[in-house]
Write an enzyme that holds these catalytic residues in place. Structure first.
Site, PDB file in Angstrom:
ATOM      1  N   ARG A  79       3.939 -18.747  -2.921  1.00 33.74           N
ATOM      2  CA  ARG A  79       5.372 -18.548  -3.069  1.00 33.74           C
ATOM      3  C   ARG A  79       6.140 -19.854  -3.085  1.00 33.74           C
ATOM      4  O   ARG A  79       7.367 -19.837  -3.184  1.00 33.74           O
ATOM      5  CB  ARG A  79       5.869 -17.721  -1.891  1.00 33.74           C
ATOM      6  CG  ARG A  79       6.243 -16.281  -2.218  1.00 33.74           C
ATOM      7  CD  ARG A  79       6.646 -15.632  -0.913  1.00 33.74           C
ATOM      8  NE  ARG A  79       7.453 -14.474  -1.081  1.00 33.74           N
ATOM      9  CZ  ARG A  79       7.009 -13.222  -1.061  1.00 33.74           C
ATOM     10  NH1 ARG A  79       5.730 -12.981  -0.938  1.00 33.74           N
ATOM     11  NH2 ARG A  79       7.852 -12.225  -1.172  1.00 33.74           N
ATOM     12  N   ARG A  91      16.767 -12.764  -0.098  1.00 35.97           N
ATOM     13  CA  ARG A  91      15.384 -12.811  -0.592  1.00 35.97           C
ATOM     14  C   ARG A  91      15.355 -13.155  -2.078  1.00 35.97           C
ATOM     15  O   ARG A  91      14.486 -13.903  -2.534  1.00 35.97           O
ATOM     16  CB  ARG A  91      14.683 -11.471  -0.339  1.00 35.97           C
ATOM     17  CG  ARG A  91      14.309 -11.318   1.136  1.00 35.97           C
ATOM     18  CD  ARG A  91      14.071  -9.881   1.508  1.00 35.97           C
ATOM     19  NE  ARG A  91      12.923  -9.291   0.862  1.00 35.97           N
ATOM     20  CZ  ARG A  91      12.772  -7.971   0.705  1.00 35.97           C
ATOM     21  NH1 ARG A  91      13.707  -7.134   1.122  1.00 35.97           N
ATOM     22  NH2 ARG A  91      11.703  -7.509   0.126  1.00 35.97           N
ATOM     23  N   LYS A 128       4.796  -5.464  -7.098  1.00 35.84           N
ATOM     24  CA  LYS A 128       3.520  -6.166  -6.936  1.00 35.84           C
ATOM     25  C   LYS A 128       2.521  -5.341  -6.123  1.00 35.84           C
ATOM     26  O   LYS A 128       1.361  -5.251  -6.494  1.00 35.84           O
ATOM     27  CB  LYS A 128       3.732  -7.515  -6.227  1.00 35.84           C
ATOM     28  CG  LYS A 128       4.566  -8.501  -7.020  1.00 35.84           C
ATOM     29  CD  LYS A 128       4.620  -9.873  -6.343  1.00 35.84           C
ATOM     30  CE  LYS A 128       5.364  -9.878  -5.032  1.00 35.84           C
ATOM     31  NZ  LYS A 128       6.814  -9.736  -5.122  1.00 35.84           N
ATOM     32  N   ARG A 173      13.590   1.785  -1.527  1.00 35.86           N
ATOM     33  CA  ARG A 173      12.383   1.627  -0.708  1.00 35.86           C
ATOM     34  C   ARG A 173      12.736   1.625   0.786  1.00 35.86           C
ATOM     35  O   ARG A 173      11.955   2.080   1.615  1.00 35.86           O
ATOM     36  CB  ARG A 173      11.673   0.325  -1.099  1.00 35.86           C
ATOM     37  CG  ARG A 173      10.365   0.108  -0.376  1.00 35.86           C
ATOM     38  CD  ARG A 173       9.557  -1.015  -0.990  1.00 35.86           C
ATOM     39  NE  ARG A 173       9.969  -2.316  -0.497  1.00 35.86           N
ATOM     40  CZ  ARG A 173       9.487  -3.476  -0.945  1.00 35.86           C
ATOM     41  NH1 ARG A 173       8.608  -3.490  -1.925  1.00 35.86           N
ATOM     42  NH2 ARG A 173       9.893  -4.610  -0.452  1.00 35.86           N
ATOM     43  N   ARG A 187      11.310  -1.114   6.621  1.00 32.89           N
ATOM     44  CA  ARG A 187      11.371  -2.578   6.667  1.00 32.89           C
ATOM     45  C   ARG A 187      12.814  -3.047   6.833  1.00 32.89           C
ATOM     46  O   ARG A 187      13.669  -2.746   6.018  1.00 32.89           O
ATOM     47  CB  ARG A 187      10.778  -3.167   5.380  1.00 32.89           C
ATOM     48  CG  ARG A 187       9.272  -3.212   5.396  1.00 32.89           C
ATOM     49  CD  ARG A 187       8.711  -3.694   4.084  1.00 32.89           C
ATOM     50  NE  ARG A 187       9.235  -4.981   3.647  1.00 32.89           N
ATOM     51  CZ  ARG A 187       8.772  -5.642   2.598  1.00 32.89           C
ATOM     52  NH1 ARG A 187       7.774  -5.140   1.898  1.00 32.89           N
ATOM     53  NH2 ARG A 187       9.299  -6.791   2.254  1.00 32.89           N
TER      54      ARG A 187
HETATM   55  P1  ADP Z   1       8.633  -8.706  -1.082  1.00 29.76           P
HETATM   56  O1  ADP Z   1       7.826  -9.224  -2.237  1.00 29.76           O
HETATM   57  O2  ADP Z   1       9.189  -7.349  -1.317  1.00 29.76           O
HETATM   58  O3  ADP Z   1       9.671  -9.673  -0.580  1.00 29.76           O
HETATM   59  P2  ADP Z   1       6.436  -9.161   0.772  1.00 29.76           P
HETATM   60  O4  ADP Z   1       5.830  -8.100   1.580  1.00 29.76           O
HETATM   61  O5  ADP Z   1       5.603  -9.837  -0.255  1.00 29.76           O
HETATM   62  O6  ADP Z   1       7.703  -8.460   0.147  1.00 29.76           O
HETATM   63  O7  ADP Z   1       7.028 -10.315   1.729  1.00 29.76           O
HETATM   64  C1  ADP Z   1       7.858 -10.021   2.816  1.00 29.76           C
HETATM   65  C2  ADP Z   1       8.208 -11.302   3.582  1.00 29.76           C
HETATM   66  O8  ADP Z   1       7.016 -11.906   4.102  1.00 29.76           O
HETATM   67  C3  ADP Z   1       8.863 -12.431   2.767  1.00 29.76           C
HETATM   68  O9  ADP Z   1      10.251 -12.261   2.622  1.00 29.76           O
HETATM   69  C4  ADP Z   1       8.494 -13.645   3.639  1.00 29.76           C
HETATM   70  O10 ADP Z   1       9.316 -13.749   4.778  1.00 29.76           O
HETATM   71  C5  ADP Z   1       7.096 -13.317   4.123  1.00 29.76           C
HETATM   72  N1  ADP Z   1       6.066 -13.868   3.188  1.00 29.76           N
HETATM   73  C6  ADP Z   1       5.204 -13.148   2.424  1.00 29.76           C
HETATM   74  N2  ADP Z   1       4.424 -13.962   1.696  1.00 29.76           N
HETATM   75  C7  ADP Z   1       4.807 -15.238   1.983  1.00 29.76           C
HETATM   76  C8  ADP Z   1       4.399 -16.528   1.544  1.00 29.76           C
HETATM   77  N3  ADP Z   1       3.431 -16.687   0.627  1.00 29.76           N
HETATM   78  N4  ADP Z   1       5.025 -17.609   2.070  1.00 29.76           N
HETATM   79  C9  ADP Z   1       5.980 -17.486   2.988  1.00 29.76           C
HETATM   80  N5  ADP Z   1       6.428 -16.304   3.439  1.00 29.76           N
HETATM   81  C10 ADP Z   1       5.855 -15.179   2.964  1.00 29.76           C
END
Ligand code: ADP
Length: 191
Positions: A89, A146, A14, A128, A134
């Protein structure tokens, strides 16, 4: 105004594709994950709150996430449109986004959902981890969590947009350029 929701499991690509779409369609890119991470780095209250959830691979609570996203949108009154990356999400977040955008007399134009199989996702995330720094990428157990959280809480959001006839699924396996081309086609196919 065009508002895209870029959707897909962790590791679907993404972030990479959001940057390309942002440039091509002159949008403002809002990545909730990036915003949380920069708050953690900056030691803000929001960062402190988000960190334990993120490190465990769980979602940050809806109320906190929705409030943050709305203030980011409000901070850019001149935007020609947005690309939401990592948001919504949960179904609660999707409903909140609808009513928030409606109050601004706009709406989600479409959801672009990248599809990638689980095995490919795990390989990408572990790779990654070598460079991202991370914590949530480095541990296979957290990656599993996740993906599980994605299936349980996040995948239903695609159905929410399908019902509104706004869901477009795009094959997320291939070269970065190939996937970008598929996404551009999906965007331009719109009405
Ligand atoms: P990825 O898609 O690789 O999991 P992101 O950077 O999008 O990575 O998200 C990392 C973390 O940030 C998620 O696992 C969650 O803990 C938090 N997060 C991101 N976006 C949201 C959201 N819309 N609602 C709740 N938690 C979020």
């Amino acid at each position: 105004m065009i508002n895209l929701v870029l959707f897909g499991p962790p590791g679907a690509g993404k972030g990479t594709q959001a940057e390309r779409l942002t440039e091509k369609y002159n949008l403002v890119h809002l990545s909730t994950g990036d915003i949380f991470r920069s708050n953690i780095k900056g030691g803000t209250e929001l960062g402190k709150l988000a960190q334990s959830y993120m490190d465990a691979g769980n979602l940050v609570p809806d109320e906190v996430t929705i409030k943050m996203l709305e203030s980011e949108v409000d901070a850019r009154p001149d935007a020609g449109g947005f690309i939401f990356d990592g948001f919504p999400r949960t179904e609660t977040q999707a409903k909140a986004l609808d009513s928030f955008l409606n109050s601004k007399r706009t709406e989600v134009t479409m959801m672009l959902a990248l599809t990638v199989d689980d095995e490919e996702l795990k390989t990408r995330l572990l790779k990654r981890a070598e460079t991202s720094g991370r914590a949530d990428d480095a541990d296979p157990k957290i990656i599993e969590n996740r993906i599980a959280v994605y299936k349980k809480e996040t995948a239903p959001v695609a159905e929410y947009y399908r019902k509104q006839h706004k869901l477009k699924e795009v094959n997320g396996v291939g070269s970065v350029d190939e996937i970008s081309r598929r996404l551009y086609e999906a965007v331009e196919d719109h009405g």
